[in-house]
Design a protein around this motif. Structure first.
Motif, short mmCIF file in Angstrom:
data_model
loop_
_atom_site.label_atom_id
_atom_site.label_comp_id
_atom_site.label_asym_id
_atom_site.label_seq_id
_atom_site.Cartn_x
_atom_site.Cartn_y
_atom_site.Cartn_z
N ARG A 32 0.83 -1.21 0.00
CA ARG A 32 0.00 0.00 0.00
C ARG A 32 0.86 1.25 0.00
O ARG A 32 0.50 2.26 -0.61
CB ARG A 32 -0.93 0.01 1.21
CG ARG A 32 -2.05 -0.97 1.11
CD ARG A 32 -3.16 -0.74 2.13
NE ARG A 32 -2.75 -0.23 3.41
CZ ARG A 32 -2.50 -0.97 4.49
NH1 ARG A 32 -2.61 -2.29 4.42
NH2 ARG A 32 -2.15 -0.42 5.63
N GLY B 173 -0.68 6.50 -2.88
CA GLY B 173 -2.02 7.05 -2.94
C GLY B 173 -2.05 8.43 -2.32
O GLY B 173 -1.09 9.20 -2.39
N SER B 174 -3.14 8.74 -1.69
CA SER B 174 -3.29 10.05 -1.03
C SER B 174 -2.36 10.12 0.18
O SER B 174 -1.80 9.12 0.63
CB SER B 174 -4.74 10.25 -0.60
OG SER B 174 -5.07 9.37 0.46
N THR B 175 -2.21 11.30 0.72
CA THR B 175 -1.36 11.49 1.89
C THR B 175 -1.88 10.67 3.06
O THR B 175 -1.10 10.07 3.81
CB THR B 175 -1.30 12.98 2.26
OG1 THR B 175 -0.86 13.72 1.13
CG2 THR B 175 -0.37 13.22 3.43
N TYR B 176 -3.20 10.64 3.24
CA TYR B 176 -3.79 9.87 4.32
C TYR B 176 -3.50 8.38 4.16
O TYR B 176 -3.12 7.71 5.12
CB TYR B 176 -5.30 10.11 4.37
CG TYR B 176 -5.99 9.30 5.43
CD1 TYR B 176 -5.93 9.67 6.76
CD2 TYR B 176 -6.69 8.13 5.10
CE1 TYR B 176 -6.54 8.92 7.75
CE2 TYR B 176 -7.31 7.38 6.07
CZ TYR B 176 -7.24 7.78 7.39
OH TYR B 176 -7.84 7.02 8.36
N ASP B 177 -3.65 7.86 2.95
CA ASP B 177 -3.35 6.44 2.70
C ASP B 177 -1.88 6.13 2.94
O ASP B 177 -1.54 5.08 3.49
CB ASP B 177 -3.72 6.06 1.27
CG ASP B 177 -5.21 6.03 1.03
OD1 ASP B 177 -5.97 5.96 2.02
OD2 ASP B 177 -5.62 6.11 -0.15
N THR B 178 -1.00 7.03 2.53
CA THR B 178 0.43 6.83 2.72
C THR B 178 0.78 6.84 4.20
O THR B 178 1.55 6.00 4.67
CB THR B 178 1.23 7.92 1.98
OG1 THR B 178 0.88 7.87 0.59
CG2 THR B 178 2.72 7.72 2.13
N HIS C 224 -1.26 6.16 6.72
CA HIS C 224 -1.85 4.95 7.30
C HIS C 224 -0.98 3.73 7.02
O HIS C 224 -0.72 2.92 7.90
CB HIS C 224 -3.26 4.75 6.75
CG HIS C 224 -4.01 3.64 7.41
ND1 HIS C 224 -3.97 2.36 6.93
CD2 HIS C 224 -4.80 3.63 8.50
CE1 HIS C 224 -4.71 1.59 7.70
NE2 HIS C 224 -5.23 2.34 8.68
#
Length: 144
Positions: free
Chosen positions: A27, A32-37, A39
């Motif tokens: 992941r 991906g988005s900053t939040y995904d990164t 997380h």
């Protein structure tokens, strides 16, 4: 018996930590988005810690026992509220939880799995619980 249980806990930590770290790394590399990164990075750190704790525990290190206690405590709470959510399991779980609107306990289990949930928001129906396998493992690790 103590060494058998310690090895079993260590093997579950190694398997769950490796499986979780591999998923988190996958992941993280998707960018991906900053939040995904963020997380994925937090999941990678958590599962990496569990993996290291398991390896040290199987080796018979006292540091492995201490790390594994912390790893089990990290897997203990299950919190899912509209404001905050957290849950971690590596290797296996035996969760007992209740929803806040129904005072009925639920029990679920799985073996050979991993999971990490951390969010500022969560489901509309709040759930609180504990991982009983983590409690048992923590108690076993307290054996001297």
């Amino acid at each position: 018996m103590r060494s058998f249980l310690f090895r079993l806990i260590g093997i579950l930590e190694i398997a769950g930590g490796l499986y979780g770290a591999a998923g988190a790394l996958h992941r993280l590399l998707r960018m991906g988005s900053t939040y995904d990164t963020l997380h994925a990075a937090l999941a990678l750190v958590a599962f990496g810690f569990v993996l290291v704790a398991g390896v040290l525990l199987v080796e018979g290190s006292e540091r492995g026992v201490a790390f594994s206690r912390v790893a089990q405590l990290l897997q203990l709470p299950l919190i899912a509220t509209p404001v905050f959510s957290y849950g971690l399991h590596a290797g296996a779980f035996l969760n007992v939880y209740t929803t806040m609107h129904l005072a009925r306990p639920w029990l679920e289990w799985n073996f050979g799995t991993q999971g990490f949930a951390l969010a500022i928001a969560g489901p509309s129906t709040a759930r609180l619980g504990a991982n009983l396998l983590a409690v048992l493992s923590w108690l076993v690790l307290r054996l001297r």
